[in-house]
Design an enzyme around this catalytic site. Sequence first.
Site, short mmCIF file in Angstrom:
data_model
loop_
_atom_site.label_atom_id
_atom_site.label_comp_id
_atom_site.label_asym_id
_atom_site.label_seq_id
_atom_site.Cartn_x
_atom_site.Cartn_y
_atom_site.Cartn_z
N CYS A 1 -36.24 27.65 29.53
CA CYS A 1 -36.46 26.57 29.92
C CYS A 1 -37.38 25.58 28.79
O CYS A 1 -38.47 25.97 28.61
CB CYS A 1 -37.23 26.14 31.44
N ARG B 1 -24.49 26.76 29.75
CA ARG B 1 -25.01 25.55 29.85
C ARG B 1 -26.53 25.94 29.84
O ARG B 1 -27.43 25.39 28.87
CB ARG B 1 -24.75 24.75 31.31
#
Length: 312
Positions: free
Chosen positions: A251, A26
């Site tokens: 990120c 994920r």
Amino acid sequence: MIDGLPMAVPEPGLPTRVRIHEVGPRDGLQNEKTVVPVEVKAEFIRRLAAAGLDTVEATSFVHPEWVPQLADAEQLMPMLDGITARLPVLVPNARGLDRALALGVREIAVFGSATESFAKANLNRTVDESLAMFAPVVATAREAGLRVRGYLSMCFGDPWEGAVPVEQVVRVSRRLLDLGCDELSLGDTIGVATPGHVTALLTGLGAAGIPVERLAVHFHDTYGQALANTLAALRYGVTTVDASAGGLGGCPYAKSATGNLATEDLLWMLNGLGIDTGVDLGLLTATSVWMADRLGRPSPSRTVRALSHQEH
Ligand code: MG
């Protein structure tokens, strides 16, 4: 065959067992440029579970346009039938929860922010508004018997705001737990934490009455501090550590953030400390080498590189 383990020399006072919360499929894949076919994702998760990881965060039910890398959550979940590991999924809102519940998901995570800037950038909401959005999601999930994890990002620094005061993180942590989250994962989203800061935050959370058993740590290795920070957390009594197989991902909302802590690097340290995880480092490394081939680039994990060189 990949082999090699460090000599085990325990340090008194550390936990004897640590649960690794694997985030590669994920948090890792959502931040990789390459979009991986759903069959490869299913095989990746199957291999991670076979290596002994008992929690593998499988995918995200965000809007497919936001995260095209994980747009196949509906196809993926049924392909994971038969895997006995816990397979939590990220759920951003009520719509995402409906999609997850329809697929029989047993465990979810919501993704909050300790800072206003990141809440705005990531969720287009204030911290208060995002907590208000999560409240019915967490309540509905709990009523359905699901386990709920709360992520809290930017716990140690924020790319727009700089330093983030410990008291601010404690305040938002308390509110996320009060919504009904079973566990809170403290994220160093841009990797700026150092060990004293980790201890200070954990001490602040403890002083606010938050039991260490409900805390997990999520470090990024952007400045090479992830393992030092992990050790500080272990010394405080934290027993759940997030990591990403092969060091996949970063990120997308914080350009400076590269590098989730690699699960193999974590395992090398935990094995060396004699801490039980149930995970086979050789099998895991082989899985990350296999995945790196699918992505067309080598794993950034030091341990994966060191161990896979031993093959030749
Ligand atoms: Mg991460």
